[in-house]
Design a protein around this motif. Structure first.
Motif, mmCIF file in Angstrom:
data_model
loop_
_atom_site.group_PDB
_atom_site.id
_atom_site.type_symbol
_atom_site.label_atom_id
_atom_site.label_comp_id
_atom_site.label_asym_id
_atom_site.label_seq_id
_atom_site.Cartn_x
_atom_site.Cartn_y
_atom_site.Cartn_z
ATOM 1 N N UNK A 200 -8.233 -4.255 -8.094
ATOM 2 C CA UNK A 200 -7.816 -5.824 -7.948
ATOM 3 C C UNK A 200 -6.618 -5.963 -8.988
ATOM 4 N N UNK A 201 -6.420 -5.034 -9.751
ATOM 5 C CA UNK A 201 -5.109 -5.209 -10.706
ATOM 6 C C UNK A 201 -4.052 -4.605 -10.262
ATOM 7 N N UNK A 202 -4.036 -4.351 -9.050
ATOM 8 C CA UNK A 202 -2.634 -3.757 -8.275
ATOM 9 C C UNK A 202 -2.640 -4.290 -7.145
ATOM 10 N N UNK A 203 -1.625 -5.295 -6.868
ATOM 11 C CA UNK A 203 -1.439 -6.118 -5.746
ATOM 12 C C UNK A 203 -0.814 -5.207 -4.762
ATOM 13 N N UNK A 204 -1.284 -5.259 -3.549
ATOM 14 C CA UNK A 204 -0.561 -4.653 -2.647
ATOM 15 C C UNK A 204 -1.299 -4.278 -1.105
ATOM 16 N N UNK A 205 -0.965 -3.600 -0.327
ATOM 17 C CA UNK A 205 -1.781 -3.418 1.002
ATOM 18 C C UNK A 205 -2.372 -2.056 0.860
ATOM 19 N N UNK A 206 -3.739 -2.210 1.033
ATOM 20 C CA UNK A 206 -4.545 -1.087 1.186
ATOM 21 C C UNK A 206 -4.282 -0.169 2.213
ATOM 22 N N UNK A 207 -4.035 1.192 2.419
ATOM 23 C CA UNK A 207 -3.735 1.874 3.535
ATOM 24 C C UNK A 207 -4.948 2.979 3.692
ATOM 25 N N UNK A 208 -5.453 3.501 2.628
ATOM 26 C CA UNK A 208 -6.425 4.650 2.752
ATOM 27 C C UNK A 208 -7.299 4.638 1.477
ATOM 28 N N UNK A 209 -8.364 5.392 1.735
ATOM 29 C CA UNK A 209 -9.481 5.731 0.449
ATOM 30 C C UNK A 209 -9.650 7.203 0.697
ATOM 31 N N UNK A 210 -9.961 7.715 -0.635
ATOM 32 C CA UNK A 210 -10.386 9.183 -0.730
ATOM 33 C C UNK A 210 -11.637 9.411 -0.028
ATOM 34 N N UNK A 211 -11.992 10.883 0.204
ATOM 35 C CA UNK A 211 -13.287 11.120 0.803
ATOM 36 C C UNK A 211 -14.484 10.497 -0.275
#
Length: 772
Positions: A200-211
């Motif tokens: 929540x501290x970095x505003x932007x679009x989420x593209x992926x999550x690590x394994x």
């Protein structure tokens, strides 16, 4: 034909030639080679091989190309070719152009020029491919102006985007939320690896999550537009690359027919040059081709036997159509038989064969063979019934254009019946007028051959003393099998051998005895022939060496004479020029007509003779040829061929010596040299007269220094005859020159007395000297 290839091991030869090919297309073509029975075609193929050997003497064309026929088929249906495929197409053009250059820059080679002229170089397509394709996966920036522009824009956009993202990794207020201070890619877009708890501290679009779920890859809103711009530019780049590849693919289709012909030409030439390489590797020669069934193989060497172990054989089937080979087991009969068949196949495929020049091979419509011993590659005919089945096929189909090879015909059954069958088959061969090579151990077959005009006998030589085969083929007589002797040498018990010998019939023993006596006589004559041939070869080599030495000597002599003429002419020109100059100088000096001028004129006249060579008198030489031990460095010798003196200037080199004649060193045969007797030369008549009769001599020293005058007088004293009178004109002047001269004369042993001149003799201007 496959069985023939295997039985004669021609498939192995094809495999070895294929290994010399640098293209799989060429290698496959070689392995599928078929013999040709048309004499004109065979000669054409041999000429092509011969021309390729000529090209290989100065060039080494490459045939490293890939099969592009599937690529052309793909392009013809509208598919876009990849950079890798286009490079393969371009390489075919490059290889063809290089081949044409090699062939066209070699004299002759018309047969190869005829082939290469059938294909044209697609130069424009080659340029386009080379200008556009970087490697198997990349296109060059220079492929088009638009691609150059788009890629520059991508670099700029990339730099701006990374600068923005790097600002996040450098600022402590954001970097503390990152898993790593790096920028990475997800789905083709640049993102930041943010710790999951800080999402929540970095505003932007989420593209992926690590394994592990500990990292979320976020594209900050501030770089979304920049990422979109970069993706748009990359899409434009991809579309432009596709357009370029599509355009090149269409050009390939336009040139498809020429490219197909190019590959056919390269494949054909690749096969020819591989055969030429094999010919060089095996030291093979071009055979003479005929269609009459005649075979003459000189020094034939089976190419599958190690070159250090193979024994060359001579095989002659000219006057007779059938050659019957007998002799010991393991003696080389089957190898000789296979050699004939193998060389026939090689010749009919346009290959050179390992023989000496002048060998001849016939072209045959069919080649039949029945080889059933352990040396056969395929042991499919190991039983008597299989042999008979094969023989039935051969005898039914053979004709006068056939080559028939029968190994141990009639073997594998009752010896008497087998021998009778063998004789009957040979008679059938004679009736069919087929060319044949047959091996046998049967005495009755040998007897039949001896009495038959149409069959030539030959045997493998056997060393009866050492009980070993020599593997030499001797034509004209039959040979014994030496079965019991070989069995004993191979370790079979002596008691068994003794029992076997006792079981032999008296007729067999008598026949073998006669055969072996003849064989011993023949071997003896053969060895004498070899010795005579060796002696003749040695004599020929010596004669050639002597001729070469004579030629070298004559060339050296001509070189020395040429140099001498050049030096003489140059010296003569120099003397003539000097004489003209001195004559003019004397004319000017004589105009004054005083004593000094007269002295200077005399002095000038002497310059004409300075340095002029005098005639050389032939020295006293030894009448016997010199001993090589006497020809040491520095020894004076006389060269009869040149009529010159010389000095030994180096170590002896065989029957030659290094002799220095003036400044020129050359090798001269020792037989042309004579030692010079080291003793004082006999004086000539003029010198004798000078020594016997005193003389009155006058010398002019006017204008000279004391040292110059003394040096001249010293030379005169060493040469002047005894009891002579010397008048030295030095002038009065200050008197210093006269005093210096008399001071010198006072110390000379040859001077009897000296004095100034009297009145009328020149007073103190001259010195009169009496010589002892």
């Amino acid at each position: 034909m496959t069985d023939i290839y295997k039985n004669l091991e021609f498939n192995i030869i094809l495999g070895r030639i294929a290994e010399l090919a640098s293209s799989d297309v060429v290698a496959d073509e070689i392995r599928n080679t078929l013999p040709n029975n048309d004499e004109s075609v065979v000669n054409k193929l041999l000429t092509q091989t011969n021309d390729a050997v000529t090209v290989l003497a100065s060039h080494c064309p490459s045939f490293a190309f890939d099969d592009i026929l599937p690529i052309l088929s793909k392009a013809k249906v509208g598919a876009t070719l990849s950079p890798k495929e286009l490079l393969k197409v371009g390489n075919v053009i490059v290889v063809l152009r290089a081949l044409k250059d090699c062939v066209e820059h070699t004299d002759g080679c018309d047969s190869l020029k005829d082939i290469t002229s059938e294909a044209s170089v697609c130069a424009e397509l080659e340029y386009d491919i080379r200008n556009a394709i970087e490697n198997e996966t990349e296109i060059k920036d220079s492929a088009s102006e638009k691609l150059t522009s788009v890629r520059r824009a991508i670099l700029r956009a990339n730099a701006r985007l990374k600068d923005k993202l790097d600002s996040y990794t450098r600022q402590s207020e954001f970097s503390k939320y990152l898993q790593d201070n790096i920028v990475t890619l997800r789905g083709g877009r640049y993102v930041l690896p943010v710790r999951s708890e800080c999402r929540s501290n970095v505003k932007g679009l989420g593209h992926d999550v690590s394994a592990s779920g500990s990292t979320v890859f976020i594209e900050p809103f501030a770089v979304v537009e920049a990422n979109n711009e970069l993706i748009t530019l990359k899409t434009e780049e991809f579309n432009e690359i596709e357009r370029i590849l599509c355009a090149l693919s269409k050009k390939v289709v336009t040139n498809a027919d020429a490219l197909v012909q190019s590959q056919y030409v390269l494949t054909e030439c690749g096969v020819i040059f591989a055969k030429a390489e094999y010919a060089k590797k095996t030291d093979s020669c071009r055979p003479i081709v005929n269609i009459d069934g005649k075979i003459t193989l000189k020094g034939a060497r089976h190419p599958l036997i190690d070159t250090n172990a193979v024994v060359p054989v001579d095989i002659d089937l000219n006057d007779k159509r059938i050659l019957l080979i007998s002799g010991p087991n393991t003696g080389g009969k089957t190898v000789a038989l296979k050699t004939v068949g193998l060389f026939a196949l090689m010749t009919m495929c346009g290959m050179f064969i390992p023989v000496l020049d002048g060998s001849e091979m016939s072209v045959f419509d069919d080649i039949y063979c029945d080889i059933g011993d352990s040396q056969s590659i395929a042991q499919s005919l190991s039983t008597f019934s299989a042999h008979v089945t094969n023989l039935a096929k051969i005898t039914s189909n053979m004709n006068k254009s056939s080559l028939v090879l029968l190994d141990e015909v009639g073997d594998g059954t009752d010896p008497d019946e087998g021998a009778a069958l063998a004789v009957a088959i040979i008679k059938k061969l004679l009736t069919a007028q087929a060319t044949a090579v047959v091996t046998t151990h049967f005495n009755s077959v040998k007897e039949f051959a001896l009495a038959c005009d149409g069959v030539a006998n030959a045997s493998m030589q056997f060393d009866s003393e050492n009980l070993k085969p020599t593997y030499r083929l001797l034509q004209g007589v039959s040979g014994s099998s030496y079965a019991l002797e070989i069995a004993e040498r191979l370790g079979l018990g002596k008691d068994i051998i003794a029992d076997a010998k006792r079981a032999l019939s008296a007729e067999k023993i008598a026949f073998d005895k006669v055969m072996r006596e003849v064989e011993k006589l023949r071997n003896s004559l053969y060895e004498e022939k070899l010795q005579a041939e060796a002696a003749l070869t040695q004599a020929s080599e010596q004669a050639a060496k002597t001729s070469k030495l004579k030629s070298e000597y004559e060339n050296k002599l001509a070189e020395i004479n040429d140099n001498a003429r050049i030096i003489i002419k140059r010296k003569a020109d120099e003397y003539a020029e000097q004489a003209e100059s001195i004559i003019e100088e004397i004319k000017e000096q004589l105009k004054t007509a005083n004593e000094t001028a007269l002295f200077n004129a005399r002095k000038s006249s002497k310059k004409i003779y300075d340095g002029v060579p005098v005639d050389e008198v032939k020295p006293d030489i030894s009448n016997t040829p010199p001993n090589p031990n006497e020809l040491k460095i520095g020894t004076r010798v006389f060269i009869s061929g040149l009529n010159k003196e010389g000095v030994i200037a180096g170590s002896l080199r065989g029957n030659k010596a290094v002799v220095a004649v003036g400044s020129i060193k050359t090798e001269i045969p020792i037989a042309s040299l004579s030692l010079i007797n080291e003793r004082q030369k006999a004086p000539n008549k003029q010198n004798n007269k000078r020594e016997i009769e005193p003389e009155n001599r006058e010398v002019m020293m006017l204008g000279l220094t004391v040292d110059e005058a003394v040096g001249e007088i010293d030379r005169i004293l060493s040469d002047i005859a005894p009891h002579s009178v010397l008048r030295i004109v030095h002038g009065k002047g200050t008197g210093a020159l006269g005093k210096g001269i008399q001071s010198f004369l006072k110390r000379q042993s040859r001077v009897k007395s000296y004095r100034y001149g009297r009145y009328g003799e020149g007073d103190t201007g001259v010195t009169i000297v009496e010589i002892k």
